[in-house]
Design a protein around this motif. Sequence first.
Motif, PDB file in Angstrom:
ATOM      1  N   LEU A 158      23.712  45.561  47.975  1.00 55.47           N
ATOM      2  CA  LEU A 158      23.815  45.333  46.609  1.00 55.47           C
ATOM      3  C   LEU A 158      23.163  46.455  45.773  1.00 55.47           C
ATOM      4  N   LYS A 159      21.849  46.611  46.401  1.00 57.05           N
ATOM      5  CA  LYS A 159      21.104  47.768  45.561  1.00 57.05           C
ATOM      6  C   LYS A 159      21.723  49.197  45.540  1.00 57.05           C
ATOM      7  N   ASN A 160      22.332  49.272  46.979  1.00 57.47           N
ATOM      8  CA  ASN A 160      23.201  50.685  47.065  1.00 57.47           C
ATOM      9  C   ASN A 160      24.417  50.789  46.464  1.00 57.47           C
ATOM     10  N   LYS A 161      25.301  49.825  46.617  1.00 54.12           N
ATOM     11  CA  LYS A 161      26.466  49.692  45.647  1.00 54.12           C
ATOM     12  C   LYS A 161      25.953  49.988  43.929  1.00 54.12           C
ATOM     13  N   SER A 162      24.910  49.257  43.951  1.00 54.94           N
ATOM     14  CA  SER A 162      24.489  49.493  42.037  1.00 54.94           C
ATOM     15  C   SER A 162      24.248  50.727  41.872  1.00 54.94           C
ATOM     16  N   LEU A 163      23.395  51.609  43.007  1.00 55.77           N
ATOM     17  CA  LEU A 163      23.260  52.985  42.865  1.00 55.77           C
ATOM     18  C   LEU A 163      24.332  53.667  42.395  1.00 55.77           C
ATOM     19  N   GLN A 164      25.496  53.575  43.380  1.00 55.57           N
ATOM     20  CA  GLN A 164      26.706  54.174  43.275  1.00 55.57           C
ATOM     21  C   GLN A 164      27.522  53.986  42.162  1.00 55.57           C
ATOM     22  N   LEU A 165      27.387  52.584  41.624  1.00 56.77           N
ATOM     23  CA  LEU A 165      27.977  52.439  40.231  1.00 56.77           C
ATOM     24  C   LEU A 165      27.320  53.120  39.013  1.00 56.77           C
ATOM     25  N   ILE A 166      26.099  52.944  39.279  1.00 60.14           N
ATOM     26  CA  ILE A 166      25.349  53.794  38.348  1.00 60.14           C
ATOM     27  C   ILE A 166      25.629  55.142  38.145  1.00 60.14           C
ATOM     28  N   ILE A 167      25.890  56.109  39.251  1.00 60.63           N
ATOM     29  CA  ILE A 167      26.349  57.335  39.306  1.00 60.63           C
ATOM     30  C   ILE A 167      27.663  57.557  38.947  1.00 60.63           C
ATOM     31  N   LEU A 168      28.800  56.574  39.270  1.00 60.74           N
ATOM     32  CA  LEU A 168      30.005  56.542  38.749  1.00 60.74           C
ATOM     33  C   LEU A 168      30.226  56.482  37.268  1.00 60.74           C
ATOM     34  N   VAL A 169      29.243  55.550  36.869  1.00 61.81           N
ATOM     35  CA  VAL A 169      29.228  55.365  35.273  1.00 61.81           C
ATOM     36  C   VAL A 169      28.567  56.491  34.658  1.00 61.81           C
ATOM     37  N   GLY A 170      27.504  57.058  35.171  1.00 65.17           N
ATOM     38  CA  GLY A 170      27.228  58.245  34.469  1.00 65.17           C
ATOM     39  C   GLY A 170      28.289  59.440  34.361  1.00 65.17           C
ATOM     40  N   VAL A 171      28.844  59.876  35.589  1.00 61.47           N
ATOM     41  CA  VAL A 171      30.107  60.588  35.323  1.00 61.47           C
ATOM     42  C   VAL A 171      31.191  60.260  34.390  1.00 61.47           C
TER      43      VAL A 171
ATOM     44  N   PHE B 179      42.372  54.511  30.189  1.00 60.55           N
ATOM     45  CA  PHE B 179      41.997  54.043  31.414  1.00 60.55           C
ATOM     46  C   PHE B 179      40.462  54.079  31.589  1.00 60.55           C
ATOM     47  N   ILE B 180      39.761  54.929  30.636  1.00 64.01           N
ATOM     48  CA  ILE B 180      38.156  54.738  30.650  1.00 64.01           C
ATOM     49  C   ILE B 180      37.853  53.506  29.900  1.00 64.01           C
ATOM     50  N   ALA B 181      38.616  53.144  28.587  1.00 64.44           N
ATOM     51  CA  ALA B 181      38.342  51.894  27.872  1.00 64.44           C
ATOM     52  C   ALA B 181      38.516  50.842  28.788  1.00 64.44           C
ATOM     53  N   ALA B 182      39.766  50.707  29.439  1.00 64.64           N
ATOM     54  CA  ALA B 182      39.878  49.597  30.478  1.00 64.64           C
ATOM     55  C   ALA B 182      38.647  49.347  31.512  1.00 64.64           C
ATOM     56  N   PHE B 183      38.235  50.420  31.936  1.00 68.06           N
ATOM     57  CA  PHE B 183      37.048  50.392  33.054  1.00 68.06           C
ATOM     58  C   PHE B 183      36.004  49.848  32.395  1.00 68.06           C
ATOM     59  N   PHE B 184      35.656  50.399  31.067  1.00 69.12           N
ATOM     60  CA  PHE B 184      34.229  49.691  30.552  1.00 69.12           C
ATOM     61  C   PHE B 184      34.684  48.147  30.049  1.00 69.12           C
ATOM     62  N   VAL B 185      35.809  48.027  29.535  1.00 73.74           N
ATOM     63  CA  VAL B 185      36.004  46.555  29.398  1.00 73.74           C
ATOM     64  C   VAL B 185      35.730  45.790  30.406  1.00 73.74           C
ATOM     65  N   HIS B 186      36.379  46.075  31.492  1.00 73.48           N
ATOM     66  CA  HIS B 186      36.164  45.402  32.844  1.00 73.48           C
ATOM     67  C   HIS B 186      34.762  45.128  33.173  1.00 73.48           C
ATOM     68  N   ILE B 187      33.756  46.267  33.235  1.00 69.52           N
ATOM     69  CA  ILE B 187      32.572  45.936  33.283  1.00 69.52           C
ATOM     70  C   ILE B 187      31.933  45.116  32.212  1.00 69.52           C
ATOM     71  N   GLY B 188      32.370  45.144  30.964  1.00 74.96           N
ATOM     72  CA  GLY B 188      31.652  44.421  30.058  1.00 74.96           C
ATOM     73  C   GLY B 188      32.201  42.944  30.377  1.00 74.96           C
ATOM     74  N   PHE B 189      33.166  42.602  30.608  1.00 74.63           N
ATOM     75  CA  PHE B 189      33.727  41.238  31.003  1.00 74.63           C
ATOM     76  C   PHE B 189      32.845  40.652  32.074  1.00 74.63           C
ATOM     77  N   ALA B 190      32.728  41.729  33.281  1.00 73.61           N
ATOM     78  CA  ALA B 190      32.134  41.144  34.527  1.00 73.61           C
ATOM     79  C   ALA B 190      30.546  40.851  33.893  1.00 73.61           C
ATOM     80  N   ALA B 191      30.004  41.731  33.220  1.00 70.25           N
ATOM     81  CA  ALA B 191      28.511  41.605  32.582  1.00 70.25           C
ATOM     82  C   ALA B 191      28.526  40.009  32.137  1.00 70.25           C
ATOM     83  N   GLU B 192      29.442  39.867  31.161  1.00 70.44           N
ATOM     84  CA  GLU B 192      29.432  38.608  30.232  1.00 70.44           C
ATOM     85  C   GLU B 192      29.763  37.359  31.071  1.00 70.44           C
TER      86      GLU B 192
END
Length: 582
Positions: A332-345, A10-23
């Motif tokens: 978007l900035k607030n969502k970005s901050l939340q995403l960064i915290i989630l990614v950190g955890v 599930f962690i790998a799937a999460f990061f793959v999703h983020i990677g695909f979105a960024a690309e």
Amino acid sequence: MVSMRIILFFIAAFFVHIGFAAENEKAYVDSVNAIPYEYIVSHAKESVKIFSENIEKARFIHYEYGEARALDKLALAEQFRGNYDKMIDATLKAIRLYEKLNAAKDLSILYGEYGYRNRKRDLPTAISYMRKGIKLAEQIDYSKALAKLYDNYGLIIESTGKTDSALFYYKKSLQIKYTLKDSVGIPYSLNKMMGIYAGKGDFKTALNYLKKSDKIRSIIHDEYGLAENLAIRGELNMMMKQYESAILYFEQAIQKGKKLGQPYLIQYCYQQLSEVNEKLNRPKAALQSFKKYTLYKDSLLNERTNTKISELQVAFETEKKDRIIKQHKLELKNKSLQLIILVGVVVIILGTLLFSFWYYRQRQSRLKQELEYNNKLKQAALEKKISDEKLHISRELHDNIGSNLTFMISSIDNLEYEVKNTALLDRLKKLSSLGRETIDDLRNSIWAIQKENGSADKLVLKINELKQKINSGIERPEIKVVKNLSTPLQLSSTQMLNFYRLVQEAVQNAVKYADANQITITFSQQEHRLKITIEDDGKGFDLSAASGGNGLVNMRARCEESGCNFSIDTSSKGTIVKMTMN
């Protein structure tokens, strides 16, 4: 262990999703930055909005290269809108990003563009940046950029009156364009060189360059370029004071300009026609041309005015949209901050799991290495024991059985001198010969047993010894050994003995029964595998009748034991025995 795999999945799937979105976001930014030059200059207002939004998108996803390219395109759009301060600001920001990213190719082009854009406002700065662009492009041997840089630098130098220097750079640009087969760019360089020679009064050379430009533009069907060349031809004839010819060329340029919808070209040609007719003292024609020039000029002015009014209306309407956009950006900035915290955890959890997994794998790897090491020790001990046993057996065979056979042969030889009975003497000689053959076989067996590992080359040497022995006792057939081995081939002691016995059996059969004149033993390779062929030119034999015999059965068995394919082909022209390793 299973739960850990599920969590990792599930962690790998999460990061793959983020990677695909960024690309995907990067691909979108790149696609917007790929909008062509022609669209930007003809839709400057819309382009400013498009590239401003693209800059924000690139910044949001931290895509600095995409941001730099978007700033570069924005500068171009602002230039064509006449906003030179904004153009300079966007260009300098793009330059700083390219320098940070060490994007040498893009940087060399942008240095040149910035210099060229400043040519009318700040000539020293323009020259400085043009030289920086040229120097960088020359260092990285970027021919495509150098062609444009030399051209634009030549224009700047020509504006200062240094025509010879300008001509030097035009020629360098032209040479690169010919190398790159840039059929669109070559005519522009030719026309610039034509202008230099025309300004010097060398009209013959100038006309020659213009003809070359015409020829290339005709080949590539550049209709606008051909129309432009007609206007240039008119200017050249004016300079040569061939006014009638000039009128013809300007009129042809106007006709082409009308077909192509080029009001600026038409306006310019009518202005030139007015001047030519004035020189020819044709006031009526001059006035008509001037009226048409004014008509096109007013038309273009009205078009610009309408465009300006439209832009002001759009600006008023977009003022409210800007507030909405700012609000969206804050969200978007607030969502970005939340995403960064989630990614950190997630990263911390993932790091812990990965360390545990790594420690587990390292432990398993160490245990595996220890097991492999112990197995190798056992294998080495077993091999040594087998080797010692083989050496013991070979010594026993040599010292006991070999000695006894030698004593028997010697005793039989001594009896031959004492026996007078002819029949008995023949039988003793046969026994002596059989004893010698047996002791030779025993020696060959001992030779094979003592070899831990052999090679095809050693086998060939042993077969040559067999050949010498057989040839020394018979007149025919002649035995030949052919070696066609390009690389070394390793053989086990079992394979060495079996191959020797197989060749020995095949050769002895051919000598005894084939009535052959020649036997050829060939050692060759087939895809790094040993292939042995024994071929004779004898009378052959009935294969079906011989198949049940022990000889062929034993030969096939030896082949299978050595991992080989065995085949016999026999006819009245001879017999071929083939053995090929699998």
